[in-house]
Design an enzyme around this catalytic site. Sequence first.
Site: not given
Length: 360
Positions: A100, A167, A191
């Site tokens: 990511w 993030d 998530k």
Amino acid sequence: MIYNFGPGPCILPNEVFKQASQAVIEFNPTGLSILEISHRSVEFEAVINETVILVKELLNVPEGYSVLFLQGGASMQFAMAPMNLLAEDKTAAYFDTGVWSSKAIQEAKIFGHVNIVASSKDKNYTFIPKDFTIPEDSVYFHCTSNNTIYGTEIMEFPKTSVPVVCDMSSDIFSRKINVADFALIYAGAQKNMGPAGVTLVIVKDEILGKIDRKIPSMLDYKVQIDGGSMYNTPPVFAIYVSMLNLIWLKSKGGVEEIERENKAKAEALYREIDRNPLFKGTCEIEDRSRMNVCFVMENPEMEKPFLKYTEDLGIIGLKGHRSVGGFRASMYNALPITSVHVLIDAMQDFELGLQKNRDK
Ligand SMILES: *Cc1c(COP(=O)(O)O)cnc(C)c1O
């Protein structure tokens, strides 16, 4: 019983599923379904306001920050953050700790210069680099708090005077953070916060409006702030379900209490991984994630049979990401510790079963 250790979209508490399904039939007191109410209605106005308040309360968001609910996932934030913050001739510092992070880097390069200040790529992202410096003249420092795929988590964020962009997709609301240490936080909801379709953004107002790039309205944080996340039709249902989930979290005692539970869950599972001779963890112990526990078997040939064994017990979502292999147990907020014990028991029973076969 099904024990869902899937990496995302995440499990949510049963009562949230029940309330959400009820609202699909009839969203009180409108008599309408939550799916057909106007996003400009008083009722939805109340939902989005309440969700903002819950985010601020649960994370202790200080004055001077705006809370947004956007679309496009965390992946869109990979581009939106540099588009709003990074001028073409300036440099942002990036921390490369997984897939990511590297996707965020790839997007930032479209808008300006990227300086990768540290990377654990050459060790397949099995640890969080500690010794590195962030140049003072970086526009911002970008990091990924929890590396969902590799199972590492930043336990201590680097101290820096450079604005930090983070993030937090896979560990937001799982542990206490000091929002004031960050200039921009973003997280895809699916998530740990709610269903897919909405992305949480917490942005420090003073970092905006400093570059003169032309930005499309939908991608402009200022436009989204001015529109109260309703420049266009927001993801009404995803925001509503996120609100229900945050109400659940608050009623449980908030982030402090859930952090205690998340620690207990992770400690129990890592203890078994370290004790059981069949299994081993894949990451540096000090960097182990509490949300995504990655492990493999000493004998890779046993992995298929073990996966089958757990699936027969109703344990699902355990297969590791293809870039790590083995197993990944994702243990988001709504996963009860009883599920973790079911998995631990399965690991022990599997070990005993092998033992018995050997002794025969
Ligand atoms: C899943 C994930 C993403 C991607 O999220 P989308 O909302 O699907 O774009 C980004 N970062 C992290 C840390 C993730 O876990």
